[in-house]
Design an enzyme around this catalytic site. Sequence first.
Site, short mmCIF file in Angstrom:
data_model
loop_
_atom_site.label_atom_id
_atom_site.label_comp_id
_atom_site.label_asym_id
_atom_site.label_seq_id
_atom_site.Cartn_x
_atom_site.Cartn_y
_atom_site.Cartn_z
N TRP A 21 0.84 -1.21 0.00
CA TRP A 21 0.00 0.00 0.00
C TRP A 21 0.87 1.26 0.00
O TRP A 21 0.71 2.17 -0.82
CB TRP A 21 -0.94 -0.02 1.22
CG TRP A 21 -1.84 1.16 1.38
CD1 TRP A 21 -2.16 2.10 0.43
CD2 TRP A 21 -2.56 1.54 2.57
NE1 TRP A 21 -3.03 3.03 0.96
CE2 TRP A 21 -3.28 2.71 2.26
CE3 TRP A 21 -2.65 1.01 3.86
CZ2 TRP A 21 -4.10 3.36 3.20
CZ3 TRP A 21 -3.48 1.65 4.79
CH2 TRP A 21 -4.18 2.81 4.47
N ASP A 51 1.11 -8.17 -1.30
CA ASP A 51 -0.29 -7.76 -1.25
C ASP A 51 -0.42 -6.34 -1.77
O ASP A 51 0.24 -5.42 -1.28
CB ASP A 51 -0.80 -7.82 0.20
CG ASP A 51 -2.23 -7.30 0.30
OD1 ASP A 51 -3.14 -8.03 -0.16
OD2 ASP A 51 -2.44 -6.17 0.79
N TYR A 56 -4.25 1.36 -4.93
CA TYR A 56 -3.06 1.91 -4.27
C TYR A 56 -2.29 2.76 -5.29
O TYR A 56 -1.57 2.24 -6.13
CB TYR A 56 -2.16 0.80 -3.71
CG TYR A 56 -2.76 -0.01 -2.56
CD1 TYR A 56 -3.89 0.43 -1.87
CD2 TYR A 56 -2.19 -1.22 -2.16
CE1 TYR A 56 -4.43 -0.31 -0.83
CE2 TYR A 56 -2.71 -1.95 -1.10
CZ TYR A 56 -3.84 -1.49 -0.45
OH TYR A 56 -4.36 -2.23 0.59
N HIS A 121 -12.23 -5.95 -1.50
CA HIS A 121 -11.49 -4.96 -0.72
C HIS A 121 -12.40 -4.29 0.33
O HIS A 121 -12.94 -3.21 0.08
CB HIS A 121 -10.91 -3.91 -1.67
CG HIS A 121 -9.79 -3.11 -1.08
ND1 HIS A 121 -8.96 -2.33 -1.85
CD2 HIS A 121 -9.35 -2.97 0.19
CE1 HIS A 121 -8.07 -1.73 -1.07
NE2 HIS A 121 -8.29 -2.09 0.17
N SER A 152 -10.84 -9.27 2.00
CA SER A 152 -10.21 -8.46 3.02
C SER A 152 -11.36 -7.90 3.84
O SER A 152 -12.27 -7.29 3.28
CB SER A 152 -9.38 -7.34 2.38
OG SER A 152 -8.76 -6.59 3.39
N1 LIG Z 1 -8.40 -2.66 3.54
C1 LIG Z 1 -7.35 -3.38 3.27
O1 LIG Z 1 -7.47 -4.39 2.61
C2 LIG Z 1 -6.02 -2.96 3.80
C3 LIG Z 1 -5.92 -1.90 4.71
C4 LIG Z 1 -4.69 -1.62 5.28
C5 LIG Z 1 -3.57 -2.35 4.90
N2 LIG Z 1 -3.68 -3.34 3.98
C6 LIG Z 1 -2.51 -4.15 3.56
O2 LIG Z 1 -1.72 -4.46 4.69
C7 LIG Z 1 -0.39 -3.96 4.50
C8 LIG Z 1 0.24 -3.62 5.82
O3 LIG Z 1 -0.50 -2.68 6.54
P1 LIG Z 1 -0.08 -1.17 6.64
O4 LIG Z 1 0.93 -0.87 5.57
O5 LIG Z 1 -1.33 -0.38 6.67
O6 LIG Z 1 0.55 -1.03 8.08
P2 LIG Z 1 1.80 -1.66 8.82
O7 LIG Z 1 2.39 -2.76 8.06
O8 LIG Z 1 1.33 -1.91 10.20
O9 LIG Z 1 2.81 -0.41 8.88
C9 LIG Z 1 3.56 -0.08 7.75
C10 LIG Z 1 4.41 1.16 7.98
O10 LIG Z 1 5.27 1.02 9.09
C11 LIG Z 1 6.55 1.58 8.82
N3 LIG Z 1 7.52 0.49 8.90
C12 LIG Z 1 7.47 -0.71 8.30
N4 LIG Z 1 8.51 -1.48 8.64
C13 LIG Z 1 9.24 -0.75 9.49
C14 LIG Z 1 10.44 -0.99 10.20
N5 LIG Z 1 11.07 -2.16 10.10
N6 LIG Z 1 10.93 -0.02 11.00
C15 LIG Z 1 10.28 1.17 11.10
N7 LIG Z 1 9.14 1.46 10.45
C16 LIG Z 1 8.63 0.51 9.65
C17 LIG Z 1 6.47 2.19 7.44
O11 LIG Z 1 6.04 3.56 7.52
P3 LIG Z 1 7.02 4.83 7.66
O12 LIG Z 1 8.39 4.43 7.24
O13 LIG Z 1 6.40 5.86 6.78
O14 LIG Z 1 6.87 5.20 9.11
C18 LIG Z 1 5.35 1.38 6.81
O15 LIG Z 1 4.73 2.02 5.77
C19 LIG Z 1 -0.58 -2.78 3.53
O16 LIG Z 1 0.60 -2.41 2.89
C20 LIG Z 1 -1.62 -3.37 2.60
O17 LIG Z 1 -0.99 -4.26 1.70
C21 LIG Z 1 -4.89 -3.66 3.44
#
Ligand SMILES: NC(=O)c1ccc[n+]([C@@H]2O[C@H](COP(=O)([O-])OP(=O)(O)OC[C@H]3O[C@@H](n4cnc5c(N)ncnc54)[C@H](OP(=O)(O)O)[C@@H]3O)[C@@H](O)[C@H]2O)c1
Length: 327
Positions: A21, A51, A56, A121, A152
């Site tokens: 995303w 994913d 996106y 979605h 999802s």
């Molecule tokens: N409705 C849906 O279907 C839906 C909704 C939400 C998410 N998703 C899917 O789930 C995936 C994961 O969720 P998410 O991206 O919302 O949240 P997440 O994985 O909880 O957080 C991701 C963010 O955390 C930071 N990060 C990641 N690894 C890190 C590390 N090792 N150290 C420090 N910061 C780190 C990055 O942001 P910064 O570097 O900018 O701080 C990154 O963009 C999405 O990419 C998407 O594919 C789907």
Amino acid sequence: MKYRELGRTGWKVSEISFGAWAIGSMWGQVDDSESLAALHKALDVGINFFDTADVYGDGRSERLLARLRKERKEPFYIATKAGRRLPEQTPEGYSAENLTGFVEASLRNLQTDCLDLLQLHCPPTEVYYRPEVFEALDRLVEAGKIRHYGVSVRTVEEGLKAIEFPGVQSVQIIFNMFRHRPAELFFPEAQRRRVGILARVPLASGLLTGRMARATKFTPDDHRNFNRQGALFDRGETFSGVDYDLGLELVENLRELLPEGSTMAEFALRWILMFDAVTCAIPGGKRPSQVEDNARASDLPPLADATLQRVRELYDSRLRNSVHPRW
Ligand SMILES: NC(=O)c1ccc[n+]([C@@H]2O[C@H](COP(=O)([O-])OP(=O)(O)OC[C@H]3O[C@@H](n4cnc5c(N)ncnc54)[C@H](OP(=O)(O)O)[C@@H]3O)[C@@H](O)[C@H]2O)c1
């Protein structure tokens, strides 16, 4: 990297996979060359499942994955999503005609003739009570446009309903140290039916990495700035729906439990992997260093029982009342 079976697909997917995303939109400025470097790094560390979604970055994330496929020889799976292009979220919008149109657009973006896994979605709850939607997905499988499909979901109840449809291979749901409810009823039922589980928002939008503070600034185009109260989509998708200041406080409590030598991100992801029902966690990442850090969670030894219990206690005492009834 270790691998787990995804539903009944026969695929073995990396238990730490990649959420694409952030490389598309809504997480502040991104640079395609850095995003592509993060994707390459993912393959380097053994990640084989990505994913994404059609929306996106209006296809930007899907197109980056198409470039990755061109630039690398090793096979990997791409799960995309459909439904959020609808101008309004109505159950009627999830018609066979609209779904076919969304699939065709994703096929073009991903430069392929068959999608590996298509997920609805976060559609309106009513969609899970319309068998015709799932029949339309069956037709897309028969037509060779998609190999498999899943959903999802926002809530446990939607997940439980969705897996009554025999064609559903995977359910993507928020599951992390701030969101425990899926493990109660939903995980055993999904396991019984051999449905894969993709744990999304595993780092609570980055909060659980322990790198955020009160003073951290998010740019206006970052949902962590504008969606804390759910201005654009469900507020549960931003910081997992947890109040930012409370989240920071709890992260400090969790930090006391950190296994020696690991980062908070690794710890948060390893906690998710302690649950057998989970196929993979899909942390988002924009930079190669984040991908490397996250992938290492797969190599950590299991967490101690006492640690699991303390995480549970923190959830029960500080979050359960606000989180459990909602999602
Ligand atoms: N409705 C849906 O279907 C839906 C909704 C939400 C998410 N998703 C899917 O789930 C995936 C994961 O969720 P998410 O991206 O919302 O949240 P997440 O994985 O909880 O957080 C991701 C963010 O955390 C930071 N990060 C990641 N690894 C890190 C590390 N090792 N150290 C420090 N910061 C780190 C990055 O942001 P910064 O570097 O900018 O701080 C990154 O963009 C999405 O990419 C998407 O594919 C789907």
